[in-house]
Scaffold this active site. Structure first.
Site: not given
Length: 215
Positions: A42, A46, A70, A130
């Protein structure tokens, strides 16, 4: 679950990666993860160039499952798909992003930590969600509590997961996989400690197998 979700569940561990130098580090990192038995990543938005990192990882290791983390904007979903990304992870539940990802036929795993979040996920027909930030939001105890009214979900806790508690999480049948950055820390990546990353992945796979044998 869809094929990507099933594969992630079989692996059991999802490295959550922030790459500051994708051109230099993406390909060797992908090879280090695969060598450790964890062919999934993943890559978070960021850091700038997340889509570049995903593309380079897929080019170097086509057998690897690579997704975007993100994700907070629809443009990032487009960038991830263009780079060969195979799944989307969002920090919270955003109905617009879920609907957009579903329109684009790419699996999305939104962050859900409350009954309200779970209700929203249910309306979109999601099966894997998640749970973030996991430890700070109540950990496995809260995940088990939410599973009582929402038994249809498999959960991927992320945030505060380490080698110390990985086995505890994966011993629960509710948990599909655990996301973590302990095997891909900034120190390990920036200093190109590929062998250490491989070793941490191998240890994670061992813990996952042991935990699931008792689940």
């Amino acid at each position: 679950m869809n094929e990507i979700s099933q594969t992630i569940s079989r692996i059991g561990v999802v490295p959550v990666i922030k790459l500051n130098h994708p051109e230099r580090d993406a390909a060797p990192l992908a090879r280090a993860l695969i060598a450790g038995g964890v062919p999934v990543a993943e890559v978070t938005f960021r850091a700038a160039g997340a889509d570049t990192a995903m593309r380079l990882m897929r080019e170097a290791c086509p057998e690897m499952i690579v997704g975007a983390g993100t994700v907070t904007r629809t443009e990032q979903i487009d960038a991830a798909i263009a780079a060969g990304g195979q799944f989307i992870v969002t920090p919270g539940f955003d109905a617009e992003l879920v609907a957009y990802a579903q329109k684009k036929n790419i699996p999305i795993y939104p962050g859900c930590t409350t009954a309200t979040d779970y209700h929203a996920a249910l309306k979109f027909g999601l099966e894997l969600i998640k749970f973030f930030p996991a430890e700070q939001s109540g950990g496995l105890a809260k995940i088990k509590a939410l599973a009582a009214p929402f038994p249809m979900f498999k959960v991927m806790p992320t945030g505060g997961v380490s080698l110390k508690n990985l086995g505890e999480y994966l011993s629960s049948p509710i948990i599909a996989a655990c996301g973590g950055s302990y095997m891909v820390t900034a120190d390990l990546i920036d200093n190109q400690k590929w062998d250490e990353i491989t070793a941490l992945c191998q240890k994670s796979v061992e813990i996952a197998k042991e935990a699931r044998s008792h689940a």
